[in-house]
Structures are given as C-alpha cells and as structure tokens.
Design a protein around this motif. Structure first.
Motif, short mmCIF file in Angstrom:
data_model
loop_
_atom_site.label_atom_id
_atom_site.label_comp_id
_atom_site.label_asym_id
_atom_site.label_seq_id
_atom_site.Cartn_x
_atom_site.Cartn_y
_atom_site.Cartn_z
N VAL A 75 0.85 -1.19 0.00
CA VAL A 75 0.00 0.00 0.00
C VAL A 75 0.89 1.24 0.00
O VAL A 75 1.98 1.23 0.57
CB VAL A 75 -0.93 0.00 1.23
CG1 VAL A 75 -1.80 1.24 1.27
CG2 VAL A 75 -1.79 -1.25 1.23
N SER A 76 0.46 2.34 -0.63
CA SER A 76 1.26 3.56 -0.70
C SER A 76 1.46 4.18 0.68
O SER A 76 0.63 4.01 1.59
CB SER A 76 0.61 4.58 -1.63
OG SER A 76 -0.59 5.07 -1.06
N ALA A 77 2.55 4.95 0.84
CA ALA A 77 2.93 5.50 2.14
C ALA A 77 1.85 6.42 2.71
O ALA A 77 1.53 6.36 3.91
CB ALA A 77 4.26 6.25 2.02
N ALA A 78 1.29 7.30 1.90
CA ALA A 78 0.28 8.24 2.40
C ALA A 78 -0.96 7.49 2.90
O ALA A 78 -1.55 7.85 3.92
CB ALA A 78 -0.11 9.23 1.31
N LEU A 323 2.87 9.43 16.25
CA LEU A 323 3.69 9.44 15.04
C LEU A 323 4.55 8.18 14.97
O LEU A 323 5.01 7.78 13.91
CB LEU A 323 4.58 10.69 15.01
CG LEU A 323 3.87 12.03 14.80
CD1 LEU A 323 4.88 13.16 14.87
CD2 LEU A 323 3.12 12.06 13.48
N ILE A 324 4.75 7.56 16.12
CA ILE A 324 5.54 6.33 16.18
C ILE A 324 4.90 5.21 15.37
O ILE A 324 5.57 4.29 14.91
CB ILE A 324 5.74 5.89 17.66
CG1 ILE A 324 6.83 4.84 17.77
CG2 ILE A 324 4.45 5.37 18.26
CD1 ILE A 324 7.22 4.52 19.19
N PHE A 325 3.58 5.29 15.13
CA PHE A 325 2.88 4.28 14.36
C PHE A 325 2.67 4.70 12.90
O PHE A 325 2.51 3.84 12.04
CB PHE A 325 1.51 3.97 14.97
CG PHE A 325 1.58 3.50 16.38
CD1 PHE A 325 2.26 2.34 16.72
CD2 PHE A 325 0.96 4.22 17.40
CE1 PHE A 325 2.32 1.91 18.03
CE2 PHE A 325 1.01 3.79 18.71
CZ PHE A 325 1.69 2.64 19.03
N THR A 326 2.62 5.99 12.64
CA THR A 326 2.27 6.45 11.29
C THR A 326 3.46 7.01 10.52
O THR A 326 3.63 6.73 9.34
CB THR A 326 1.19 7.54 11.37
OG1 THR A 326 1.70 8.67 12.12
CG2 THR A 326 -0.06 7.02 12.05
N THR A 327 4.30 7.81 11.17
CA THR A 327 5.40 8.49 10.49
C THR A 327 6.73 7.81 10.72
O THR A 327 7.54 7.67 9.80
CB THR A 327 5.49 9.96 10.95
OG1 THR A 327 4.24 10.61 10.69
CG2 THR A 327 6.60 10.70 10.23
N VAL A 328 6.98 7.37 11.95
CA VAL A 328 8.26 6.72 12.25
C VAL A 328 8.51 5.50 11.36
O VAL A 328 9.63 5.31 10.88
CB VAL A 328 8.36 6.37 13.75
CG1 VAL A 328 9.57 5.48 14.03
CG2 VAL A 328 8.44 7.64 14.58
N PRO A 329 7.51 4.63 11.09
CA PRO A 329 7.77 3.51 10.17
C PRO A 329 8.22 3.97 8.78
O PRO A 329 9.08 3.33 8.17
CB PRO A 329 6.43 2.78 10.11
CG PRO A 329 5.79 3.08 11.42
CD PRO A 329 6.17 4.50 11.71
N LEU A 460 -5.00 12.29 14.24
CA LEU A 460 -4.17 13.46 13.95
C LEU A 460 -2.78 13.01 13.49
O LEU A 460 -2.20 13.59 12.56
CB LEU A 460 -4.06 14.33 15.20
CG LEU A 460 -3.38 15.70 15.04
CD1 LEU A 460 -4.11 16.55 14.02
CD2 LEU A 460 -3.33 16.42 16.39
N ALA A 461 -2.27 11.97 14.13
CA ALA A 461 -0.97 11.41 13.70
C ALA A 461 -1.07 10.86 12.28
O ALA A 461 -0.10 10.94 11.51
CB ALA A 461 -0.54 10.31 14.67
N GLY A 462 -2.22 10.30 11.92
CA GLY A 462 -2.41 9.82 10.56
C GLY A 462 -2.40 10.95 9.55
O GLY A 462 -1.81 10.84 8.47
N ILE A 463 -3.04 12.07 9.91
CA ILE A 463 -3.06 13.24 9.02
C ILE A 463 -1.64 13.78 8.86
O ILE A 463 -1.19 14.10 7.75
CB ILE A 463 -4.00 14.31 9.58
CG1 ILE A 463 -5.45 13.81 9.54
CG2 ILE A 463 -3.87 15.62 8.79
CD1 ILE A 463 -6.43 14.71 10.25
N TRP A 464 -0.93 13.90 9.99
CA TRP A 464 0.44 14.40 9.92
C TRP A 464 1.36 13.44 9.17
O TRP A 464 2.32 13.87 8.52
CB TRP A 464 0.97 14.66 11.33
CG TRP A 464 0.36 15.87 11.96
CD1 TRP A 464 -0.31 16.88 11.33
CD2 TRP A 464 0.33 16.20 13.35
NE1 TRP A 464 -0.74 17.81 12.22
CE2 TRP A 464 -0.37 17.43 13.47
CE3 TRP A 464 0.81 15.59 14.49
CZ2 TRP A 464 -0.57 18.04 14.70
CZ3 TRP A 464 0.61 16.20 15.72
CH2 TRP A 464 -0.08 17.42 15.82
N GLY A 465 1.07 12.15 9.24
CA GLY A 465 1.84 11.19 8.48
C GLY A 465 1.70 11.42 6.98
O GLY A 465 2.66 11.28 6.22
N GLY A 466 0.48 11.79 6.55
CA GLY A 466 0.28 12.14 5.14
C GLY A 466 1.07 13.39 4.76
O GLY A 466 1.64 13.47 3.66
#
Length: 506
Positions: A75-78, A323-329, A460-466
């Motif tokens: 699946v794509s990163a975003a 962010l540890i679950f959405t952006t850090v990976p 919110l972490a999901g939005i910031w991950g995008g």
C-alpha cells in the motif's frame, strides 16, 4: 491535589515488571505499591491486552507498506499513514459505544470479558486469513472488542477506589502504576511480535498478539466473580422504548457511512481527515450534552470545563506521540540505519522504545507526586512538561535528519525514549482525573471521552503522516519540535486558571 502527602517511598518500591509480580503476591505491603484488592489482576489484564494491541500496531504499518513478495500488502505511504491512524482512532471511538453500553445495557465486567474474546478472535483472523480479507475482518473484530474492554476495565479500576475510601490518596499513584503495567505489555509485545515477524513472517507476529490476549483473558477470569458489586451494575438501564430509538440511530449511521464511502470521503488518503472530523464532533457533542444535562450539578460543570482543556491538550499530545505508528515507520524504512554492531534490529522494535522511557520514568514520577502531596504541580503544568520533553525529542531527531541522510538506529531509539518519558507527565492524568471528576451520571461514558482524546491524537498522527510524505523528514521533525515548545509555553501560562477550574478535585 487535596489528599494528604504520601510517606517517602523506599528505593525498593520502583515499578518494574518483577516488582509488579512481587507486589501482587504481597497485598498487605505498605508503600507505593499498596493498592486495592484485585488492582493487580486488572493491571495484568490490561498489560496483556496492550501486549496484543501494540504487537499489532508495531507490525501494521510495515504489513501494509512492504511488498507482496516480503509478505506485505504493498500500500502507498500516504494511505498507510491514514489507515493506521484511523484504525487507532476507531479503536478509541468504539470505546464511546462500549462505555454507553455499560451505562445502559450490559454490566462493565461482562463487557470486558466479551471484548477480550473478540480481540483474541481478531488476532486469530489476521493470523490465518489471507491478505485484505484477514486485515478487514481482524481489525474490525479488534476495534469492536477494544471498545467493549478498554474503558470499562479502567472504570472498574476506578470502582475499586470508590469502594475503599482509605485508598483514595493512592489513586493517582495507582493509575501511574497501571500505566507502567500497560507499558510493560507495550514493550514486550512488539519485541516478541517483531522477532516472530522477521523470523517466520507477519502471520506469526499476529499469532503472538493472539496469545497475549488469551493470557489477559485468563488473568481477568481469575477475579471475575470477586469484582466489586458496582462492576456488575448497569448505572442507568435503558427503558424498553429506548431500544427503537437506538435502532433508528444505528440505521442512520449506516446510511451516512455508505454515503461517505461513495463520495470518496473514506478513501485511503481522505480517511484520516473524515474520521478526525467525526472524533472532534463526538467529543464536542458529549461535553455539550454533559454541560447542559440537568443530572449534572453546577460543581460538576465547573470541573468539566477545566477537564475539557486537559482533554484537548491530551488530543494534541497524542497526535505527536502516535507518530511512532504512522510516520516513524516511513522514516525508518527510508532513512534509518538498522544495523547495530553487525546485527539488524527488527523495525517493529522502535514501537517499544517509547514505552521503555515511560516505564523507566514512571516509578520516579509516581514517587515524586506521592512525596510532594498537595505541593505537586497542577495538572496543566504537568502537561506543559510533557510537551517540553516532546519538543526536545523531536528537535534532536530533526537535527540528526538534517545533518545526515541516514540516521543511526540508536539515536532514533533515544529520541523515542524521551517521548515515552514525556507521556508519564500527561497520560496517567487523563484517566486519574477523569475517574475522579466526571459527573456521576456520565462516569463511564466520561472516561471514554478521555480515551477518545487519545483516539483523536491517533487520527491526527495519521493526518500528519500524510503531510510527512510531502516534505523532508528534517523539516517535519523540526516543525514538530517548534509546535510542541509553543504549546508547552501556552499551557504553563494557562495553568493557574485551569487549576482554579478543577481545584475541587485536585
């Protein structure tokens, strides 16, 4: 807070996994670890539930992100960031339903049992069903099960203190210990699941999560029949005529969900934003209902206004934490050197770093609050410390990303540990304050609102991950550090006014 200062805590009262087991066998011990009967069984139930939940959380982003040849879903990163953030938010949003059911339909102790069983089935589905089928079925069962279990388990914990007024001065320390037990599961789960995944594949990692939940169910069943009477009571039973209204509301929600799906609002990249709006609307609606309810006293409304500010701070804080679950990976996959002394660390292990920081700091912070008693900082001042520490962690991470294209794994782990320490100054307060100050008529549902603040943070972490996918990692983390620093200053300035609003229960 209004309770008397606690006696000094001896060094051997440190909260570690070993001391948790030791204290559970010493109910008469006097000290920080002395808590109401059945406290330790509930703490270990939550430990194993969090073991299973975070085992999955640690693997989920990588499972979605990795190529099919590597056992993933490509699946794509975003989309990955949005889906993972939304999953966390829905698990929290489901707790609103679970807590409402405890107030109106089913006793809390039964819902915890049912919820744990559904979670276990969800992990089994992820382990044995292939591809997207296993993903949707498994996540669906886990979301529903978590909604039934999590808040009601915390509510039963609060009932233990309500049933024994002599334990009231230990409530804050108890919830801090409860967080330490929780984070023990958060550490062990990803470590074992990550090791299983790198050795045998993702489905083996999901099986590890299932075992954790079965252990949690076993721990809970040991005390199921010996829980306080309040845990077996439905506070405000729903009258028969109310069931028709509920059916209409559910039907309306289904229609709305279908409409959102066909308009594209539930597409991968839009999913987090849509769910985020829903979460914020639900939180505002609940606070509005409670503030306008005739069943809520004027004093309780004053408390609610102060608590709403703490709830908002918690939502933003967990937006950074998760962010540890959405952006850090995403960051780990692209920019982190996983090699440590010739050995490659499993990517899922980064999730455990934050919990290690929380566990390490919890006994010292808990002991400090006990020793300070009424001299300890106000709740919002503690929140300011949490944001300040988060700013430090993101600042170091951003500077490292700015100076090198490949960041050492140990440095990333160190920054995540700092974020875990920050949580100790905010996380326990959400439930400790909520368990004491929510209106009696909305006690369990009120606790779900505090959990929903965490869910809002997840989305919110999901939005910031995008957003992360559209800028450099250095810019992203440095911006996060600046935002956290500003919020820390604002909260510190607002602390006196907030303290006056909540002073009736602090």
């Amino acid at each position: 807070m209004s309770h008397s200062p606690e006696p000094a805590v001896a060094d051997d009262d440190a909260v570690t996994p070993a001391s948790l087991q030791s204290a559970a066998r010493q109910p008469g011990r006097v000290g920080l670890l002395t808590q109401p009967p059945r406290f330790w069984n509930l703490a270990f139930t939550d430990l194993w539930e969090r073991f299973s939940f975070y085992s999955l959380q640690a693997l989920l982003s990588y499972y979605l992100l990795y190529d099919v040849a590597d056992g993933g879903l490509a699946v794509s990163a975003a989309v990955v960031a949005g889906v993972v953030g939304t999953y966390g938010a829905l698990a929290q949003l489901a707790q609103i339903v679970g807590s409402w059911m405890a107030d109106r339909l089913v006793a809390p102790k039964k819902l915890v049992l049912y919820g744990g069983s559904l979670i276990a089935l969800g992990h089994i589905s992820l382990g044995i069903l292939p591809g997207f089928v296993g993903l949707f079925v498994g996540l669906g069962l886990i979301i529903v099960g978590t909604g039934a279990l999590k808040t009601n388990l915390a509510a039963i914990l609060g009932i233990l203190y309500d049933a024994d007024p002599t334990m009231e001065p230990r409530r804050d320390a108890g919830f801090t210990i409860y967080l330490a037990a929780t984070n023990t599961g958060v550490v062990i789960g990803p470590l074992l699941a990550g090791l299983a995944q790198t050795t045998w594949g993702f489905h083996a990692g999901f099986a590890v999560a299932a075992v954790g939940m079965f252990l949690g169910l076993a721990q809970y069943c040991l005390v199921y029949k010996r829980l306080p009477v309040g845990a077996a009571q439905v506070v405000r039973p729903l009258p028969p005529e109310g069931r028709g209204t509920i059916a209409k509301v559910v039907s309306m929600l289904v229609v709305v969900a279908v409409g959102l799906y066909f308009t594209g609002a539930l597409d991968g990249e839009n999913l987090a934003t849509t769910v985020g709006i829903v979460v914020v609307v639900v939180i505002i609606t609940y606070y509005t209902v409670m503030l306008r309810s005739k069943a809520v006293t004027a004093e309780e409304k004053t408390r609610l206004r102060g608590l709403s500010q703490l709830s908002a701070a918690g939502l933003v804080f967990y937006g950074f934490q998760f962010l540890i679950f959405t952006t850090v990976p995403l960051f780990v996959t692209d920019s982190v050197d996983l090699a440590i002394g010739g050995w490659e660390i499993p990517p899922a292990w980064f999730v455990s770093a934050s919990a290690v920081g929380s566990i390490a700091a919890s006994p010292f912070v808990s002991a400090l609050w006990n020793r300070m008693g009424i001299r300890q900082p106000s709740a919002m001042s503690k929140n300011a410390v949490a944001f300040a520490l988060s700013a430090i962690g993101f600042l170091i991470l951003g500077l490292a990303a700015q100076t090198s294209t490949t960041v050492p794994a140990l440095l990333v782990l160190g920054c995540l540990i700092v974020l875990g320490i920050a949580e100790v100054f905010l996380g326990p307060l959400l439930f400790a304050m909520g368990s004491k100050c929510m209106p009696v008529a909305f006690r369990t549902q009120g606790l779900a609102i505090m959990s929903l603040s965490i869910g809002g943070g997840s989305v919110l972490a999901g939005i910031w991950g995008g957003i992360y996918t559209h800028m450099s990692s250095a810019t992203f983390f440095l911006t996060g550090a600046a935002v956290c620093a500003v919020i820390a200053g604002v909260l510190r300035l607002a602390a006196p006014a907030n303290h006056r609003a909540v002073s009736t229960f602090e």
